[in-house]
Design an enzyme around this catalytic site. Sequence first.
Site, PDB file in Angstrom:
ATOM      1  N   ASP A  24       0.831  -1.206   0.000  1.00  0.00           N
ATOM      2  CA  ASP A  24       0.000   0.000   0.000  1.00  0.00           C
ATOM      3  C   ASP A  24       0.864   1.254   0.000  1.00  0.00           C
ATOM      4  O   ASP A  24       1.927   1.279   0.622  1.00  0.00           O
ATOM      5  CB  ASP A  24      -0.936  -0.004   1.218  1.00  0.00           C
ATOM      6  CG  ASP A  24      -2.057   1.012   1.077  1.00  0.00           C
ATOM      7  OD1 ASP A  24      -2.312   1.500  -0.043  1.00  0.00           O
ATOM      8  OD2 ASP A  24      -2.690   1.339   2.108  1.00  0.00           O
ATOM      9  N   ASN A  72     -10.073  -4.027  -6.763  1.00  0.00           N
ATOM     10  CA  ASN A  72      -9.194  -3.085  -7.477  1.00  0.00           C
ATOM     11  C   ASN A  72      -9.584  -2.850  -8.944  1.00  0.00           C
ATOM     12  O   ASN A  72      -9.102  -1.909  -9.580  1.00  0.00           O
ATOM     13  CB  ASN A  72      -7.719  -3.525  -7.411  1.00  0.00           C
ATOM     14  CG  ASN A  72      -7.074  -3.288  -6.063  1.00  0.00           C
ATOM     15  OD1 ASN A  72      -6.157  -3.998  -5.665  1.00  0.00           O
ATOM     16  ND2 ASN A  72      -7.545  -2.291  -5.326  1.00  0.00           N
TER      17      ASN A  72
END
Length: 244
Positions: A24, A72
């Site tokens: 991340d 995503n």
Amino acid sequence: MPINNQAGERDKTRVPRHIAIILDGNGRWAKKRGLPRTAGHAVGAETFRKIATYCRDIGVDYLTVYAFSTENWKRPEGEVSTIMKLLRKYLQEAIDTMERDHIRMKVLGELEGLSPELREMVSRTDEISQRYAGFQANICLNYGGRDEILHAARRYAKDYAAGKADDSLTEEGFGSYLYSAGIPDPDLLIRPGGEQRISNFLLWQCAYAEFYFTDVLWPDFGPKELDRAIEVFNSRDRRYGGVK
Ligand code: FPP
């Protein structure tokens, strides 16, 4: 205290067997530098390569990273296609070098949602991996923890209906229906990038994992950060619900 002794051998009692990482912070890393988000993903893929090599060198047996979630796909098309391109490039390089380095690699996730080209690469890495023992890198791709559990439940129900499974299902037995079948549970889950949540990652497998969060963005995450996470892991008292 170093986790490698001077002879370069690892200390098995201090190195987690399985480390899982939520990648991340790529987008923010790029934004801070006035670059497109996709530039952050390219550096993030490079960071993965460095950390995987480091894990292998210090004696970690399994490294599992969350590279692309079932959610995503909601990102802008250009960003999704860049990530897919990076994954193809990485898998191709892995196919070319894993035999030489005796590295095992597995992709965990809903493979049917991937392009035929990526699926073909996944079969190839599976096939090569079967020939070796030793360090294994797992890349979670089109992966969601709930999706994995549902997928496993459906497969079990199918086996049950076909008389191939009975009603004495155990946790271990259920684990064999998950994408992660045969892989021990993570000991340490690391999330860089400043957020402190699990984001649908390895929900079943992280039941007893130790969590380590850091504000360092993934592209800046290096061996020093990994050493720090392992140091913190070693200071924890793992009781698995029992008492000491
Ligand atoms: C999270 O950062 C990162 C991703 C969703 C993509 C990760 C993918 C790669 C690094 C590419 C290839 C991977 C491998 C393993 C070869 P973010 O975009 O959510 O960052 P932000 O929170 O700063 O926006």
